[in-house]
Scaffold this motif. Structure first.
Motif, PDB file in Angstrom:
ATOM      1  N   HIS A 238       0.825  -1.212   0.000  1.00  0.00           N
ATOM      2  CA  HIS A 238       0.000   0.000   0.000  1.00  0.00           C
ATOM      3  C   HIS A 238       0.859   1.261   0.000  1.00  0.00           C
ATOM      4  O   HIS A 238       0.619   2.199  -0.769  1.00  0.00           O
ATOM      5  CB  HIS A 238      -0.910  -0.012   1.222  1.00  0.00           C
ATOM      6  CG  HIS A 238      -1.724   1.233   1.389  1.00  0.00           C
ATOM      7  ND1 HIS A 238      -2.693   1.620   0.488  1.00  0.00           N
ATOM      8  CD2 HIS A 238      -1.704   2.190   2.352  1.00  0.00           C
ATOM      9  CE1 HIS A 238      -3.240   2.758   0.889  1.00  0.00           C
ATOM     10  NE2 HIS A 238      -2.658   3.121   2.012  1.00  0.00           N
TER      11      HIS A 238
ATOM     12  N   ASP B  60      -6.021  -5.827  -7.621  1.00  0.00           N
ATOM     13  CA  ASP B  60      -5.747  -5.644  -6.199  1.00  0.00           C
ATOM     14  C   ASP B  60      -6.077  -6.909  -5.415  1.00  0.00           C
ATOM     15  O   ASP B  60      -5.343  -7.295  -4.497  1.00  0.00           O
ATOM     16  CB  ASP B  60      -6.534  -4.448  -5.654  1.00  0.00           C
ATOM     17  CG  ASP B  60      -8.031  -4.557  -5.910  1.00  0.00           C
ATOM     18  OD1 ASP B  60      -8.432  -5.232  -6.882  1.00  0.00           O
ATOM     19  OD2 ASP B  60      -8.800  -3.954  -5.137  1.00  0.00           O
TER      20      ASP B  60
ATOM     21  N   ALA C 169      -4.638  -1.943   5.223  1.00  0.00           N
ATOM     22  CA  ALA C 169      -3.795  -1.375   4.170  1.00  0.00           C
ATOM     23  C   ALA C 169      -4.627  -0.719   3.085  1.00  0.00           C
ATOM     24  O   ALA C 169      -4.144   0.146   2.364  1.00  0.00           O
ATOM     25  CB  ALA C 169      -2.918  -2.465   3.558  1.00  0.00           C
ATOM     26  N   SER C 170      -5.876  -1.116   2.957  1.00  0.00           N
ATOM     27  CA  SER C 170      -6.722  -0.552   1.900  1.00  0.00           C
ATOM     28  C   SER C 170      -7.612   0.570   2.415  1.00  0.00           C
ATOM     29  O   SER C 170      -8.413   1.110   1.665  1.00  0.00           O
ATOM     30  CB  SER C 170      -7.594  -1.653   1.290  1.00  0.00           C
ATOM     31  OG  SER C 170      -8.461  -2.201   2.266  1.00  0.00           O
TER      32      SER C 170
END
Length: 263
Positions: free
Chosen positions: A217, A233, A261-262
Motif C-alpha cells: 500500500h 488488487d 492497508a486498503s
C-alpha cells in the motif's frame, strides 16, 4: 474472531539512544509526568516533538503504519553509527493512537502532509501492545537488502539513502517497469509474492500479512489502468495470503489488520 474495536498494525523504529525509554517490553515518553494537558501545552509538545533537533522531553511517542518509512529510518540509524544489533523495529497492535495529521491540522497545517503516516501515543506504549520486535541485524541477515534493493545504501549513487519520497519514486518506477516489460498476466501474483518475501524478513511470529499489505500500500505508488476494475488488487492480496498459508504464517489478527492497508 477479530476484536470489536478497530486496531492498527504500527511500527516504531528505535535504538537505546532514542528519545524516551525504549525497550523490547514497551516505551515511555521523555516527559514521564503523566497528567491532563490543555491545548496550549499540547501544541507546545507537538512543536517540540516535530523538531528533530529538540531535546526537550515531550509526552508523545511516534509510530508509523508505513513499513518502508520504518525500515528506511532503521538503516539511516545504522549509517549514523548505531550498531545493527542496537537498532530495532517494534511492531505494535493498538487502537490508542492519535493520527499525526490530525495534530498537524490543528497546530502545523502547512506541514500536514508530512504526518500522513504518523501515529502518536501519549505517555507510553504498553507491553501488551507489542506484537513483535526485530533487530536490523536480523532483518539484514534474513535478506532484506537483497529483496528490497532500494533500501540498500549501495543501490544509490554516493552510498547513502536519499529522502523517503525519492525512495518511493524509485519503487514506483520499478513497479511500473515490471508491469510494462514483464508478463502482465502474472504481475499481480509476482507483486504479492514480492512483498510477502519482504515481510518474512521480519522473522517468525511477525504479522506477515499486515506487513506485506502495508508495504504494498505504501510502497508501490503505481497502479495500472483498471487496477480495481480488473481485480488486480484482489489478486495481489490473494498471492500474499497464498505464500503465508503455505508457510503456516497466517493469524487472525494478521489477516484482519492487513485489511487496513486498503483503508
Amino acid at each position: 474472531m477479530a476484536p470489536d474495536s478497530p486496531s492498527r498494525i504500527l511500527f516504531r523504529t528505535w535504538s537505546y539512544s532514542s528519545a524516551g525509554t525504549n525497550s523490547r517490553r514497551g516505551f515511555r515518553s521523555g516527559d514521564r509526568n503523566c497528567r491532563v494537558i490543555d491545548d496550549f501545552e499540547l501544541a507546545e509538545h507537538f512543536e517540540n516533538h516535530s523538531n528533530l533537533n529538540n531535546r526537550t522531553p515531550t509526552c508523545l511517542i511516534s509510530t508509523t503504519d508505513d513499513p518502508v518509512r520504518a525500515l528506511r529510518y532503521a538503516i539511516n540509524l545504522q549509517a549514523q553509527g548505531e550498531d545493527d544489533n542496537d537498532v530495532h523495529i517494534s511492531i505494535i497492535r493498538s487502537n490508542r493512537y492519535v493520527r499525526g495529521e490530525n495534530f498537524a491540522t490543528l497546530f502545523d497545517p502547512e506541514n500536514e502532509r508530512l504526518f500522513k503516516t504518523e501515529f502518536l501515543f501519549f505517555w507510553e506504549i504498553k507491553p501488551t501492545e507489542i506484537l513483535h520486535v526485530v533487530s536490523l541485524d536480523t532483518l539484514v541477515g534474513n535478506g532484506l537488502l537483497n529483496r528490497f534493493k532500494v533500501l540498500d545504501p549501495e543501490y544509490w549513487v554516493g552510498g547513502t539513502l536519499p529522502l523517503l519520497w525519492t525512495v518511493r519514486n524509485e519503487i514506483c518506477r520499478n513497479n511500473e517497469e515490471a508491469w510494462s516489460r514483464g508478463d502482465r498476466s502474472t504481475w499481480p501474483e509476482r507483486s504479492g509474492r514480492y512483498v510477502a518475501a519482504i515481510a518474512k524478513c521480519f522473522g517468525n511470529g511477525a504479522p506477515h500479512r499486515a506487513i506485506a499489505s502495508l508495504t504494498w500500500h505504501h510502497g508501490t505508488h503505481f497502479k495500472p489502468n483498471n487496477y480495481e476494475n480488473w481485480g488486480l488488487d484482489l489478486r495481489v492480496r490473494d498471492a500474499i495470503q497464498e505464500v503465508l498459508d503455505r508457510n503456516g504464517n497466517s493469524r487472525w489478527y494478521d489477516q484482519w489488520c492487513g485489511e487496513l492497508a486498503s483503508v
